[in-house]
Design a protein around this motif. Sequence first.
Motif, PDB file in Angstrom:
ATOM      1  N   ALA A 156       0.840  -1.208   0.000  1.00  0.00           N
ATOM      2  CA  ALA A 156       0.000   0.000   0.000  1.00  0.00           C
ATOM      3  C   ALA A 156       0.871   1.253   0.000  1.00  0.00           C
ATOM      4  CB  ALA A 156      -0.930  -0.004   1.209  1.00  0.00           C
ATOM      5  N   GLN A 157       1.953   1.227   0.778  1.00  0.00           N
ATOM      6  CA  GLN A 157       2.859   2.377   0.791  1.00  0.00           C
ATOM      7  C   GLN A 157       3.562   2.545  -0.547  1.00  0.00           C
ATOM      8  OE1 GLN A 157       5.356   1.556   4.160  1.00  0.00           O
ATOM      9  NE2 GLN A 157       3.992   2.585   5.593  1.00  0.00           N
ATOM     10  N   ALA A 158       3.961   1.439  -1.163  1.00  0.00           N
ATOM     11  CA  ALA A 158       4.617   1.519  -2.467  1.00  0.00           C
ATOM     12  C   ALA A 158       3.653   2.054  -3.522  1.00  0.00           C
ATOM     13  CB  ALA A 158       5.145   0.150  -2.881  1.00  0.00           C
ATOM     14  N   ALA A 159       2.382   1.649  -3.453  1.00  0.00           N
ATOM     15  CA  ALA A 159       1.382   2.145  -4.406  1.00  0.00           C
ATOM     16  C   ALA A 159       1.150   3.640  -4.211  1.00  0.00           C
ATOM     17  CB  ALA A 159       0.076   1.384  -4.246  1.00  0.00           C
ATOM     18  N   ALA A 160       1.168   4.095  -2.965  1.00  0.00           N
ATOM     19  CA  ALA A 160       0.942   5.514  -2.699  1.00  0.00           C
ATOM     20  C   ALA A 160       2.080   6.375  -3.227  1.00  0.00           C
ATOM     21  CB  ALA A 160       0.778   5.738  -1.197  1.00  0.00           C
ATOM     22  N   LYS A 161       3.286   5.814  -3.271  1.00  0.00           N
ATOM     23  CA  LYS A 161       4.448   6.583  -3.710  1.00  0.00           C
ATOM     24  C   LYS A 161       4.720   6.477  -5.205  1.00  0.00           C
ATOM     25  CE  LYS A 161       6.774   6.283   0.725  1.00  0.00           C
ATOM     26  NZ  LYS A 161       7.943   5.796   1.459  1.00  0.00           N
ATOM     27  N   SER A 162       4.040   5.579  -5.916  1.00  0.00           N
ATOM     28  CA  SER A 162       4.315   5.397  -7.339  1.00  0.00           C
ATOM     29  C   SER A 162       3.186   5.962  -8.173  1.00  0.00           C
ATOM     30  CB  SER A 162       4.540   3.915  -7.643  1.00  0.00           C
ATOM     31  OG  SER A 162       3.398   3.182  -7.261  1.00  0.00           O
ATOM     32  N   GLU A 163       3.422   6.003  -9.491  1.00  0.00           N
ATOM     33  CA  GLU A 163       2.428   6.535 -10.420  1.00  0.00           C
ATOM     34  C   GLU A 163       2.332   5.622 -11.626  1.00  0.00           C
ATOM     35  OE1 GLU A 163       3.234  10.512 -11.561  1.00  0.00           O
ATOM     36  OE2 GLU A 163       3.309  11.274  -9.524  1.00  0.00           O
ATOM     37  N   GLY A 164       1.249   5.766 -12.365  1.00  0.00           N
ATOM     38  CA  GLY A 164       1.083   5.065 -13.635  1.00  0.00           C
ATOM     39  C   GLY A 164       0.939   3.569 -13.468  1.00  0.00           C
ATOM     40  N   LEU A 165       1.614   2.842 -14.351  1.00  0.00           N
ATOM     41  CA  LEU A 165       1.523   1.386 -14.357  1.00  0.00           C
ATOM     42  C   LEU A 165       2.103   0.771 -13.093  1.00  0.00           C
ATOM     43  CD1 LEU A 165       2.424   0.580 -18.048  1.00  0.00           C
ATOM     44  CD2 LEU A 165       0.197   0.459 -16.956  1.00  0.00           C
ATOM     45  N   ALA A 166       3.146   1.391 -12.564  1.00  0.00           N
ATOM     46  CA  ALA A 166       3.740   0.870 -11.329  1.00  0.00           C
ATOM     47  C   ALA A 166       2.716   0.923 -10.194  1.00  0.00           C
ATOM     48  CB  ALA A 166       4.982   1.674 -10.959  1.00  0.00           C
ATOM     49  N   LYS A 167       1.955   2.007 -10.139  1.00  0.00           N
ATOM     50  CA  LYS A 167       0.925   2.123  -9.105  1.00  0.00           C
ATOM     51  C   LYS A 167      -0.134   1.036  -9.287  1.00  0.00           C
ATOM     52  CE  LYS A 167      -2.022   5.417  -6.818  1.00  0.00           C
ATOM     53  NZ  LYS A 167      -2.072   6.819  -6.495  1.00  0.00           N
ATOM     54  N   LYS A 168      -0.523   0.808 -10.547  1.00  0.00           N
ATOM     55  CA  LYS A 168      -1.533  -0.209 -10.835  1.00  0.00           C
ATOM     56  C   LYS A 168      -1.038  -1.594 -10.398  1.00  0.00           C
ATOM     57  CE  LYS A 168      -4.470  -1.684 -14.645  1.00  0.00           C
ATOM     58  NZ  LYS A 168      -4.770  -1.519 -16.050  1.00  0.00           N
TER      59      LYS A 168
END
Length: 168
Positions: free
Chosen positions: A142-154
Amino acid sequence: LHNKVYDLAPLLGTHPGGDEMLLTRAGTDATKEFEVFEHSEKARVRRDQEMLVGEIVPAEHSDYSAEAAATGGDGAAEAKSGADLSRYLRFKVADLALAVVGLYAYKSWEKRKPLPMLMYSRGLRHLHLIMAVGIFGAVGSAQAAAKSEGLAKKRWLQVHKQRGFAMF
């Protein structure tokens, strides 16, 4: 997309692929990029009902079937088959992990010994370990998703959802 013009401003800030994906393709034909990613039927209906501005002049229409024939195949179909294979392999890995956990539980049950009532049992220790790994994995993803954008977040959100299902 598909010889139509859409106002995608309502998606800014909420699009799973990120704002950059929308903004870099603004004003261009993004049909191929749209079809590569798996968009739900709900997303397609919402796009057509709420965001459709109009159609491109018929003289400027793109013939996507001719482009697919010229490239030697349907790129969207190839991408879909690759996505299907990837999904299939992920399910097989999950099945294998479940089988290994089941085998471990069976072997542990088979070799159990009578324990005093107040002793912290091996099974309980293992259960706490599994829960801790799951919790740290869910929080970390969840923390990694909050800090990333685009496909990485997905991708991080998918990992987070899978962790939640595993914890269940």
